[in-house]
Design a protein around this motif. Sequence first.
Motif, PDB file in Angstrom:
ATOM      1  N   THR A 265      45.399  43.255  43.136  1.00  0.00           N
ATOM      2  CA  THR A 265      45.194  43.454  41.695  1.00  0.00           C
ATOM      3  C   THR A 265      46.471  43.104  40.924  1.00  0.00           C
TER       4      THR A 265
ATOM      5  N   ILE B 148      38.562  40.304  39.736  1.00  0.00           N
ATOM      6  CA  ILE B 148      38.979  41.625  39.246  1.00  0.00           C
ATOM      7  C   ILE B 148      40.469  41.841  39.536  1.00  0.00           C
ATOM      8  N   THR B 149      41.230  42.169  38.486  1.00  0.00           N
ATOM      9  CA  THR B 149      42.649  42.503  38.693  1.00  0.00           C
ATOM     10  C   THR B 149      42.978  43.868  38.071  1.00  0.00           C
ATOM     11  N   ASP B 150      41.932  44.640  37.769  1.00  0.00           N
ATOM     12  CA  ASP B 150      42.128  46.011  37.289  1.00  0.00           C
ATOM     13  C   ASP B 150      42.045  46.918  38.521  1.00  0.00           C
TER      14      ASP B 150
ATOM     15  N   VAL C 207      38.878  49.362  39.329  1.00  0.00           N
ATOM     16  CA  VAL C 207      37.466  48.982  39.399  1.00  0.00           C
ATOM     17  C   VAL C 207      36.884  48.967  40.824  1.00  0.00           C
TER      18      VAL C 207
ATOM     19  N   VAL D 188      32.709  47.620  32.366  1.00  0.00           N
ATOM     20  CA  VAL D 188      33.994  46.989  32.687  1.00  0.00           C
ATOM     21  C   VAL D 188      34.270  45.945  31.602  1.00  0.00           C
TER      22      VAL D 188
ATOM     23  N   SER E 217      39.646  43.301  32.421  1.00  0.00           N
ATOM     24  CA  SER E 217      39.813  43.740  33.815  1.00  0.00           C
ATOM     25  C   SER E 217      39.769  42.571  34.794  1.00  0.00           C
TER      26      SER E 217
END
Length: 289
Positions: free
Chosen positions: A6, A31-33, A36, A190, A194
């Motif tokens: 992430t 996804i880099t949040d 999540v 989301v 994110s």
Amino acid sequence: MEYNLTDITTVRRLLSAAGFTFSKALGQNFITDPAVCPKMAALSGVGPADGVLEIGPGVGVLTVELAKTAKTVVTVELDKRLLPVLAKTLDGKTNVFVENADVMKTDLRALAEKYFAPGQKLHVCANLPYYITSPVLMRLLGCGVPFESLTLMVQKEAADRITAKLGQRDAGALTAAVEYYANAETLFYVNAGSFTPPPKVNSAVIRLTRRTEPPVQTKDEEWFFRTVKAAFAHRRKTAANGLSGELGLGRQAVADALSSLGLPPDARAETLDMRQMAALADRLYDMRG
Ligand code: SAM
């Protein structure tokens, strides 16, 4: 070596080492949040003895979370360029199996037989490529593999349609298939920030839990789904229009079927609930030539 999947710098470095550039056409928003994927894995209901199918691992950010939770993870990635990346990020994860394939062309029963044990509880957990949300969902529901649950990230508007009930404004043919096979709920939303790169739409994580019995009994399941598709075929016209055109039935026959159920001849598909749709399908079934 463990990678922080992430961390945008780490992800960009891994991707550029593989000569990778993001493809919009393949729905590549990763996804880099950090909140999540652990949340998706935790809410997916996947237990330590279970098998899970993922579609589109990207760099493996959700895959590594699923690997901690499940006994077996099978992940299907179409883009060959991600294979060397996944070889690094999933290195040493002996319970993860990567298949380089198009999920729309994959025999899911054969895949399940190859990797999962007989009787093992199976689930799907995936951040879907949005361009194939509906056909993938139809495949997952109809493929004959008894997935207990599907936890899916989809575009917010798709989530609204999928979790609607027949008889509600957002309903469509996909709603009917989902309602027939599963209980569907939205787990959380989301936002675009994110993801890397951020998509132009907002997203939602939904969970479909397979029903043990369909909510209605019909004379012929295949005909029921044909009827639903026909009723929704021309969204701005009446259900009768689609039904007579798509099913090859006379307009009067369709009008008679509707009125025998106490429905007006100009009823629209989205006003019919599951029981009315099933009753209508059964009436029309008896009228086939
Ligand atoms: N799971 C990753 C994440 O959460 O960051 C990536 C999700 S990204 C929205 C969708 C992924 O599906 C991409 O890795 C893309 O290459 C892959 N994909 C696109 N079309 C596919 C297909 N037909 N079959 C299998 N994978 C596909």
